[in-house]
Write a protein that holds these residues in place. Structure first.
Motif, PDB file in Angstrom:
ATOM      1  N   ARG A 110      -9.958 -92.293  21.965  1.00 33.06           N
ATOM      2  CA  ARG A 110      -9.089 -91.946  20.828  1.00 33.06           C
ATOM      3  C   ARG A 110      -9.924 -91.583  19.610  1.00 33.06           C
ATOM      4  O   ARG A 110      -9.584 -90.673  18.858  1.00 33.06           O
ATOM      5  N   ARG A 111     -11.027 -92.311  19.431  1.00 34.82           N
ATOM      6  CA  ARG A 111     -11.895 -92.037  18.281  1.00 34.82           C
ATOM      7  C   ARG A 111     -12.539 -90.647  18.410  1.00 34.82           C
ATOM      8  O   ARG A 111     -12.630 -89.899  17.441  1.00 34.82           O
ATOM      9  N   ALA A 112     -12.966 -90.313  19.620  1.00 36.73           N
ATOM     10  CA  ALA A 112     -13.658 -89.037  19.842  1.00 36.73           C
ATOM     11  C   ALA A 112     -12.745 -87.841  19.576  1.00 36.73           C
ATOM     12  O   ALA A 112     -13.212 -86.730  19.316  1.00 36.73           O
ATOM     13  N   ALA A 113     -11.432 -88.092  19.628  1.00 32.28           N
ATOM     14  CA  ALA A 113     -10.482 -86.988  19.427  1.00 32.28           C
ATOM     15  C   ALA A 113     -10.626 -86.338  18.055  1.00 32.28           C
ATOM     16  O   ALA A 113     -10.253 -85.178  17.867  1.00 32.28           O
ATOM     17  N   ALA A 147      -5.731 -97.987  34.370  1.00 29.38           N
ATOM     18  CA  ALA A 147      -6.396 -96.674  34.289  1.00 29.38           C
ATOM     19  C   ALA A 147      -5.437 -95.601  33.771  1.00 29.38           C
ATOM     20  O   ALA A 147      -5.767 -94.814  32.879  1.00 29.38           O
ATOM     21  N   GLY A 148      -4.211 -95.583  34.322  1.00 35.84           N
ATOM     22  CA  GLY A 148      -3.229 -94.568  33.911  1.00 35.84           C
ATOM     23  C   GLY A 148      -2.824 -94.731  32.457  1.00 35.84           C
ATOM     24  O   GLY A 148      -2.587 -93.747  31.747  1.00 35.84           O
ATOM     25  N   GLU A 149      -2.776 -95.986  32.025  1.00 32.59           N
ATOM     26  CA  GLU A 149      -2.413 -96.279  30.638  1.00 32.59           C
ATOM     27  C   GLU A 149      -3.465 -95.678  29.690  1.00 32.59           C
ATOM     28  O   GLU A 149      -3.116 -95.073  28.665  1.00 32.59           O
ATOM     29  N   ALA A 150      -4.730 -95.830  30.042  1.00 34.21           N
ATOM     30  CA  ALA A 150      -5.813 -95.278  29.214  1.00 34.21           C
ATOM     31  C   ALA A 150      -5.734 -93.750  29.192  1.00 34.21           C
ATOM     32  O   ALA A 150      -5.851 -93.121  28.126  1.00 34.21           O
ATOM     33  N   LEU A 151      -5.507 -93.148  30.349  1.00 32.76           N
ATOM     34  CA  LEU A 151      -5.383 -91.679  30.422  1.00 32.76           C
ATOM     35  C   LEU A 151      -4.192 -91.209  29.595  1.00 32.76           C
ATOM     36  O   LEU A 151      -4.274 -90.216  28.865  1.00 32.76           O
ATOM     37  N   ASP A 152      -3.092 -91.949  29.690  1.00 36.15           N
ATOM     38  CA  ASP A 152      -1.881 -91.580  28.938  1.00 36.15           C
ATOM     39  C   ASP A 152      -2.110 -91.667  27.428  1.00 36.15           C
ATOM     40  O   ASP A 152      -1.614 -90.835  26.669  1.00 36.15           O
ATOM     41  N   LYS A 153      -2.859 -92.702  27.000  1.00 44.93           N
ATOM     42  CA  LYS A 153      -3.093 -92.874  25.559  1.00 44.93           C
ATOM     43  C   LYS A 153      -3.925 -91.731  25.000  1.00 44.93           C
ATOM     44  O   LYS A 153      -3.630 -91.166  23.943  1.00 44.93           O
ATOM     45  N   VAL A 154      -4.979 -91.360  25.716  1.00 39.03           N
ATOM     46  CA  VAL A 154      -5.836 -90.272  25.235  1.00 39.03           C
ATOM     47  C   VAL A 154      -5.076 -88.940  25.313  1.00 39.03           C
ATOM     48  O   VAL A 154      -5.166 -88.110  24.402  1.00 39.03           O
ATOM     49  N   ALA A 155      -4.285 -88.771  26.347  1.00 42.27           N
ATOM     50  CA  ALA A 155      -3.469 -87.556  26.455  1.00 42.27           C
ATOM     51  C   ALA A 155      -2.513 -87.456  25.272  1.00 42.27           C
ATOM     52  O   ALA A 155      -2.276 -86.375  24.734  1.00 42.27           O
ATOM     53  N   ARG A 156      -2.015 -88.592  24.866  1.00 51.28           N
ATOM     54  CA  ARG A 156      -1.070 -88.622  23.746  1.00 51.28           C
ATOM     55  C   ARG A 156      -1.760 -88.197  22.449  1.00 51.28           C
ATOM     56  O   ARG A 156      -1.204 -87.406  21.677  1.00 51.28           O
ATOM     57  N   VAL A 157      -2.986 -88.701  22.227  1.00 49.04           N
ATOM     58  CA  VAL A 157      -3.749 -88.308  21.035  1.00 49.04           C
ATOM     59  C   VAL A 157      -4.003 -86.797  21.061  1.00 49.04           C
ATOM     60  O   VAL A 157      -4.061 -86.134  20.026  1.00 49.04           O
ATOM     61  N   LEU A 158      -4.156 -86.257  22.259  1.00 49.10           N
ATOM     62  CA  LEU A 158      -4.407 -84.812  22.390  1.00 49.10           C
ATOM     63  C   LEU A 158      -3.105 -83.999  22.319  1.00 49.10           C
ATOM     64  O   LEU A 158      -3.120 -82.782  22.486  1.00 49.10           O
ATOM     65  N   GLY A 159      -2.005 -84.698  22.095  1.00 51.04           N
ATOM     66  CA  GLY A 159      -0.717 -84.006  21.940  1.00 51.04           C
ATOM     67  C   GLY A 159      -0.157 -83.476  23.249  1.00 51.04           C
ATOM     68  O   GLY A 159       0.599 -82.500  23.263  1.00 51.04           O
ATOM     69  N   LEU A 160      -0.517 -84.123  24.365  1.00 50.62           N
ATOM     70  CA  LEU A 160      -0.094 -83.602  25.668  1.00 50.62           C
ATOM     71  C   LEU A 160       1.239 -84.180  26.149  1.00 50.62           C
ATOM     72  O   LEU A 160       1.712 -83.834  27.228  1.00 50.62           O
ATOM     73  N   GLY A 161       1.824 -85.126  25.377  1.00 49.29           N
ATOM     74  CA  GLY A 161       3.098 -85.714  25.790  1.00 49.29           C
ATOM     75  C   GLY A 161       2.910 -86.904  26.716  1.00 49.29           C
ATOM     76  O   GLY A 161       1.783 -87.366  26.927  1.00 49.29           O
ATOM     77  N   PHE A 162       4.023 -87.385  27.306  1.00 49.56           N
ATOM     78  CA  PHE A 162       3.984 -88.579  28.153  1.00 49.56           C
ATOM     79  C   PHE A 162       4.790 -88.355  29.425  1.00 49.56           C
ATOM     80  O   PHE A 162       5.879 -87.787  29.344  1.00 49.56           O
TER      81      PHE A 162
END
Ligand code: KG4
Ligand code: ZN
Length: 326
Positions: A217-220, A162-177
């Motif tokens: 990621r696509r929706a971004a 779950a955290g991995e998915a949240l982290d990936k989408v956060a990354r696409v949104l430019g939120l860092g890691f």
């Protein structure tokens, strides 16, 4: 155990040490690794080097704060899996060296079992059998725990955590890691119904986040960032909650516990409280610093294992270690 037991956690990107005596957590300390922010993900060799650099000074700080002398330690437990092999190797060799020098016993601890043991610090303490949701950057599982023997996995994720998915989408949104907490902050300004996401594994047991992750990621490309954050957070929590409710309804439980970094999420926490209410189950949430990776949870599991003579060797690293093999 006649004295405090030290717990050592180095399986991923947090260096954690904790002290437990007679089932009570005396003190614990975690040192994070900001080095991974620049690479937007954990680089295993960098993580191992950071652990090595942190352990000695972290131990000195811990002993000082707990007012415990090194010579008082009665045993040392260390996470020997699952985790990154180089990181596990640093922790286990450091723990073995320390324990050998002191002449005290050592025990290898399963990281998932350690997470579950964090629930022992909850007030009021949990009753058993307990249904535990573990949701972190590396793991997502539902676990049955009787409080005595090793916990048992009921179901896990087929792909991403779950955290991995949240982290990936956060990354696409430019939120860092790591981005879970930042995504939650951004989500507060968004509409959680703006972007539709499917509910994975409907009618089946277990988790799957890879489809959601790809859709996110696509929706971004089109969605407003705050709307995507809110909708994606809702979709991840909805899936976690749906599978937890499925298990909660399937058999008799005395309570519900949640551990792992994602347990810090407000939407998930509120959802679990409501779920508990619907099923008449108390919900146990450890404090955030004990829900994420830390050495206190390792010490809690280690003290019990040492007392029970469940002596897993510390020099046998298990990068993959399902609970059932404990
Ligand atoms: O348990 P943890 O500290 O380390 C692992 O074992 O992975 O969990 C870290 C995960 C990361 O994916 C992070 O983004 C997520 O927990 N996380 C959150 C929140 N805080 C941390 N996810 C959602 N909402 C949060 N507030
Ligand atoms: Zn963890």
């Amino acid at each position: 155990m006649p004295g405090p037991v030290l717990g050592v956690e180095t399986s991923c990107d947090d260096t954690g040490l904790g002290l437990v005596m007679a089932g009570r957590l005396l003190c614990h300390k975690v040192r994070g690794q900001p080095a991974h922010e620049a690479t937007l993900g954990v680089v295993p060799q960098v993580a191992a080097a950071c652990h090595l650099e942190a352990l000695d000074s972290l131990l000195a700080e811990l002993l000082e704060e707990a007012k415990v002398a090194l010579g008082d330690l009665a045993g040392v437990g260390v996470t020997t899996g699952p985790g990154l092999i180089g990181c596990l190797a640093v922790g286990s060799s450091w723990a073995l060296g320390l324990a050998t020098g002191l002449g005290v016993p050592t025990v290898g601890v399963n990281h998932l079992e350690a997470h579950v043991n964090a629930l022992r610090v909850c007030s009021p303490p949990p009753e058993f059998p307990l249904l535990v949701l573990l949701a972190s950057g590396g793991h997502t599982a539902l676990i049955a725990w009787d409080g005595e023997g090793p916990p048992r996995t009921l179901c896990t994720t087929r792909d991403d955590a779950a955290g991995e998915a949240l982290d990936k989408v956060a990354r696409v949104l430019g939120l860092g890691f790591p981005g879970g907490a930042k995504l939650e902050r951004l989500a507060a300004a968004g509409d959680d119904m703006a972007v539709p996401f499917p509910l994975p594994m409907r009618g089946r047991s277990g988790f799957s986040f890879s489809g959601l992750k790809t859709a996110g990621r696509r929706a971004a490309a089109t969605a407003a960032p705050a709307d995507l954050a809110a909708s994606f957070q809702r979709a991840v929590c909805r899936h976690l909650l749906a599978q937890t409710e499925r298990e909660a309804a399937a058999r008799r439980w005395a309570g519900l516990g949640v551990v792992g970094g994602v347990a810090a999420n407000g939407v998930l926490r509120r959802g679990l409280m409501a779920l508990g209410k619907r099923h008449g189950l108390p919900v146990h949430l450890p404090p955030a610093d004990l829900a994420t990776d830390n050495g206190g949870m390792v010490a809690l599991a280690a003290e019990r294992a040492l007392a029970a003579g469940r002596l897993v060797p510390v020099d046998e690293l298990r990068p993959r270690w399902p609970l059932e093999m404990a």
